[in-house]
Scaffold this motif. Structure first.
Motif, PDB file in Angstrom:
ATOM      1  N   LEU A  49       0.830  -1.205   0.000  1.00 22.75           N
ATOM      2  CA  LEU A  49       0.000   0.000   0.000  1.00 22.75           C
ATOM      3  C   LEU A  49       0.863   1.253   0.000  1.00 22.75           C
ATOM      4  O   LEU A  49       0.604   2.200  -0.750  1.00 22.75           O
ATOM      5  CB  LEU A  49      -0.937  -0.010   1.215  1.00 22.75           C
ATOM      6  CG  LEU A  49      -1.795   1.247   1.409  1.00 22.75           C
ATOM      7  CD1 LEU A  49      -2.753   1.420   0.239  1.00 22.75           C
ATOM      8  CD2 LEU A  49      -2.574   1.173   2.721  1.00 22.75           C
ATOM      9  N   SER A  50       1.900   1.256   0.831  1.00 22.79           N
ATOM     10  CA  SER A  50       2.809   2.412   0.895  1.00 22.79           C
ATOM     11  C   SER A  50       3.494   2.630  -0.448  1.00 22.79           C
ATOM     12  O   SER A  50       3.643   3.771  -0.899  1.00 22.79           O
ATOM     13  CB  SER A  50       3.859   2.190   1.986  1.00 22.79           C
ATOM     14  OG  SER A  50       3.265   1.985   3.242  1.00 22.79           O
ATOM     15  N   THR A  51       3.893   1.535  -1.091  1.00 19.38           N
ATOM     16  CA  THR A  51       4.574   1.644  -2.386  1.00 19.38           C
ATOM     17  C   THR A  51       3.658   2.259  -3.433  1.00 19.38           C
ATOM     18  O   THR A  51       4.064   3.146  -4.201  1.00 19.38           O
ATOM     19  CB  THR A  51       5.041   0.260  -2.861  1.00 19.38           C
ATOM     20  OG1 THR A  51       5.905  -0.307  -1.878  1.00 19.38           O
ATOM     21  CG2 THR A  51       5.792   0.359  -4.176  1.00 19.38           C
ATOM     22  N   VAL A  52       2.395   1.813  -3.459  1.00 21.04           N
ATOM     23  CA  VAL A  52       1.441   2.343  -4.436  1.00 21.04           C
ATOM     24  C   VAL A  52       1.179   3.823  -4.173  1.00 21.04           C
ATOM     25  O   VAL A  52       1.177   4.652  -5.104  1.00 21.04           O
ATOM     26  CB  VAL A  52       0.129   1.546  -4.386  1.00 21.04           C
ATOM     27  CG1 VAL A  52      -0.941   2.217  -5.244  1.00 21.04           C
ATOM     28  CG2 VAL A  52       0.356   0.123  -4.866  1.00 21.04           C
ATOM     29  N   LEU A  53       0.974   4.194  -2.914  1.00 22.43           N
ATOM     30  CA  LEU A  53       0.675   5.589  -2.588  1.00 22.43           C
ATOM     31  C   LEU A  53       1.864   6.499  -2.899  1.00 22.43           C
ATOM     32  O   LEU A  53       1.683   7.616  -3.400  1.00 22.43           O
ATOM     33  CB  LEU A  53       0.285   5.708  -1.113  1.00 22.43           C
ATOM     34  CG  LEU A  53      -1.042   5.037  -0.729  1.00 22.43           C
ATOM     35  CD1 LEU A  53      -1.282   5.160   0.769  1.00 22.43           C
ATOM     36  CD2 LEU A  53      -2.197   5.654  -1.500  1.00 22.43           C
ATOM     37  N   VAL A  54       3.061   6.025  -2.596  1.00 28.35           N
ATOM     38  CA  VAL A  54       4.254   6.824  -2.905  1.00 28.35           C
ATOM     39  C   VAL A  54       4.433   6.947  -4.413  1.00 28.35           C
ATOM     40  O   VAL A  54       4.828   7.996  -4.925  1.00 28.35           O
ATOM     41  CB  VAL A  54       5.493   6.187  -2.251  1.00 28.35           C
ATOM     42  CG1 VAL A  54       6.767   6.860  -2.756  1.00 28.35           C
ATOM     43  CG2 VAL A  54       5.417   6.307  -0.736  1.00 28.35           C
ATOM     44  N   TRP A  97      -0.604  20.385  -2.432  1.00 29.51           N
ATOM     45  CA  TRP A  97      -0.760  20.195  -0.987  1.00 29.51           C
ATOM     46  C   TRP A  97      -1.847  19.157  -0.677  1.00 29.51           C
ATOM     47  O   TRP A  97      -1.745  18.397   0.277  1.00 29.51           O
ATOM     48  CB  TRP A  97      -1.114  21.514  -0.307  1.00 29.51           C
ATOM     49  CG  TRP A  97       0.069  22.397  -0.084  1.00 29.51           C
ATOM     50  CD1 TRP A  97       0.404  23.511  -0.781  1.00 29.51           C
ATOM     51  CD2 TRP A  97       1.085  22.246   0.904  1.00 29.51           C
ATOM     52  NE1 TRP A  97       1.559  24.072  -0.308  1.00 29.51           N
ATOM     53  CE2 TRP A  97       2.011  23.315   0.742  1.00 29.51           C
ATOM     54  CE3 TRP A  97       1.329  21.307   1.911  1.00 29.51           C
ATOM     55  CZ2 TRP A  97       3.137  23.476   1.533  1.00 29.51           C
ATOM     56  CZ3 TRP A  97       2.448  21.469   2.715  1.00 29.51           C
ATOM     57  CH2 TRP A  97       3.332  22.534   2.517  1.00 29.51           C
ATOM     58  N   GLY A  98      -2.889  19.133  -1.481  1.00 25.91           N
ATOM     59  CA  GLY A  98      -4.011  18.246  -1.207  1.00 25.91           C
ATOM     60  C   GLY A  98      -3.683  16.777  -1.396  1.00 25.91           C
ATOM     61  O   GLY A  98      -4.036  15.932  -0.558  1.00 25.91           O
ATOM     62  N   ILE A  99      -2.992  16.455  -2.505  1.00 21.74           N
ATOM     63  CA  ILE A  99      -2.668  15.040  -2.772  1.00 21.74           C
ATOM     64  C   ILE A  99      -1.810  14.432  -1.664  1.00 21.74           C
ATOM     65  O   ILE A  99      -2.136  13.344  -1.162  1.00 21.74           O
ATOM     66  CB  ILE A  99      -1.986  14.907  -4.155  1.00 21.74           C
ATOM     67  CG1 ILE A  99      -2.984  15.250  -5.255  1.00 21.74           C
ATOM     68  CG2 ILE A  99      -1.432  13.497  -4.339  1.00 21.74           C
ATOM     69  CD1 ILE A  99      -2.399  15.196  -6.655  1.00 21.74           C
ATOM     70  N   ILE A 104      -1.207  10.789   3.030  1.00 22.49           N
ATOM     71  CA  ILE A 104      -0.790  10.587   4.423  1.00 22.49           C
ATOM     72  C   ILE A 104      -1.967  10.128   5.279  1.00 22.49           C
ATOM     73  O   ILE A 104      -1.820   9.266   6.147  1.00 22.49           O
ATOM     74  CB  ILE A 104      -0.178  11.890   4.981  1.00 22.49           C
ATOM     75  CG1 ILE A 104       1.157  12.180   4.283  1.00 22.49           C
ATOM     76  CG2 ILE A 104       0.029  11.779   6.490  1.00 22.49           C
ATOM     77  CD1 ILE A 104       1.756  13.510   4.651  1.00 22.49           C
ATOM     78  N   ALA A 105      -3.152  10.698   5.034  1.00 17.60           N
ATOM     79  CA  ALA A 105      -4.337  10.308   5.809  1.00 17.60           C
ATOM     80  C   ALA A 105      -4.687   8.835   5.559  1.00 17.60           C
ATOM     81  O   ALA A 105      -4.975   8.084   6.494  1.00 17.60           O
ATOM     82  CB  ALA A 105      -5.512  11.204   5.435  1.00 17.60           C
TER      83      ALA A 105
END
Length: 305
Positions: A49-54, A97-99, A104-105
């Motif tokens: 999940l972290s990899t996809v979001l990053v 800023w929004g993305i 992070i949320a």
């Protein structure tokens, strides 16, 4: 020599390097990406999940970087407009800023949920009773005591496959970090503290464990093995240890606390309350006393039981 001669070899090298990084996790040499237990599998989901979001942020940035470098390169005939003066863009501010805030949320929510769920003991059933193993970090070795089986080992532990294991962690030396990559994340072992870590192996095999916190000269040799076997084989191993291994005495334990490495060892018994006394002598006793006198914290569980 013209730089263009290097473009094709460089591109091929970059592609091969990228494929190597992407495919490296497919090997059993990377146990974090090949977990054999429910805790490690849940943590692998967080890694993915972290990899996809990053990647949602990094990939567009890298693409834009390539476009900008190409479009505004210093080359004769480049038609890209020169615009040194530009106005504030509220839409762009919301975008960049929004993305990250949304990412992070999302990541924080899933991480917190998984982290707290993994700290809770599994639901006990009549068929499966969790195994408790007390772990003491020394310079530079690990001592494992089994309170229910009344046996002890040094630098290796055996567990039954498919059975939840609660590792109780402390240190009779500088702080260390207990880690079995194939089973799950690490937990600190600290003097005077009684830390808890739930792990489970769903497969039979031998897994590497180590101290993930630098503790001095012998740190590189502070590793251990975790052997997962069937419950019948585990019970047979316990019986064999009780019959054929020597007892761990107080003097023997004090010898182990001296700085130095050690070979794997097995003991048919150990002094009563060895783990609890180790926690208390390094500060646990004072922590229990102080916490009992702190207002509003009377119901908080003590660190050493």
């Amino acid at each position: 020599m013209k730089p263009s001669r290097f473009k094709k070899p460089f591109s091929i090298a970059a592609l091969l390097a990228g494929l190597t990084v992407l495919l490296s996790g497919c090997s059993d040499q990377y146990p974090v990406l090949n977990p054999v237990g429910p805790v490690g599998q849940e943590e692998l989901h967080l890694i993915k999940l972290s990899t996809v979001l990053v990647a949602i942020v990094i990939i567009p940035v890298l693409i834009l970087l390539a476009i900008i470098v190409y479009r505004y390169r210093d080359k004769k005939g480049n038609t890209a407009p020169y615009q040194p003066n530009w106005d504030h863009s509220t839409k762009l501010e919301y975008l960049w800023w929004g993305i990250p805030i949304v990412i992070i949320a999302i990541l924080g929510t899933f991480t917190a949920k998984s982290t707290f769920s993994l700290t809770k003991p599994p639901v006990e059933s009549a068929d499966i009773k969790p195994l408790v193993i007390q772990v003491t970090s020394l310079d530079w070795k690990w001592v494992f005591t089994y309170p229910d089986q009344k046996i002890a080992t040094v630098n290796y532990a055996e567990i039954p496959a498919g059975v939840p294991v609660q590792f109780q962690l402390t240190a009779d030396s500088p702080m260390n970090s207990f880690w079995i990559p194939a089973l799950g994340g690490q937990e600190y072992a600290m003097p005077g503290m009684d830390m808890r870590l739930w792990l489970q192996a769903d497969k039979i095999g031998t897994f590497d464990g180590n101290g993930a916190n630098f503790t001095g000269e012998g740190f590189a040799h502070m590793d251990f093995k975790v052997v997962s076997k069937s419950e019948a084989d585990f019970n047979a191993w316990v019986s064999d240890v009780k019959k054929n291994s020597p007892a761990l005495t107080v003097d023997g334990y004090n010898k182990l606390t001296e700085k130095g490495t050690a070979e794997p060892q097995t003991f048919s018994s150990y002094p009563e309350g060895l783990y609890e006394n180790t926690v208390d002598k390094n500060g646990g006793m004072y922590m229990k006393h102080d916490m009992s006198n702190m207002s509003g914290m009377e119901n908080m569980p003590s660190m050493a039981k």
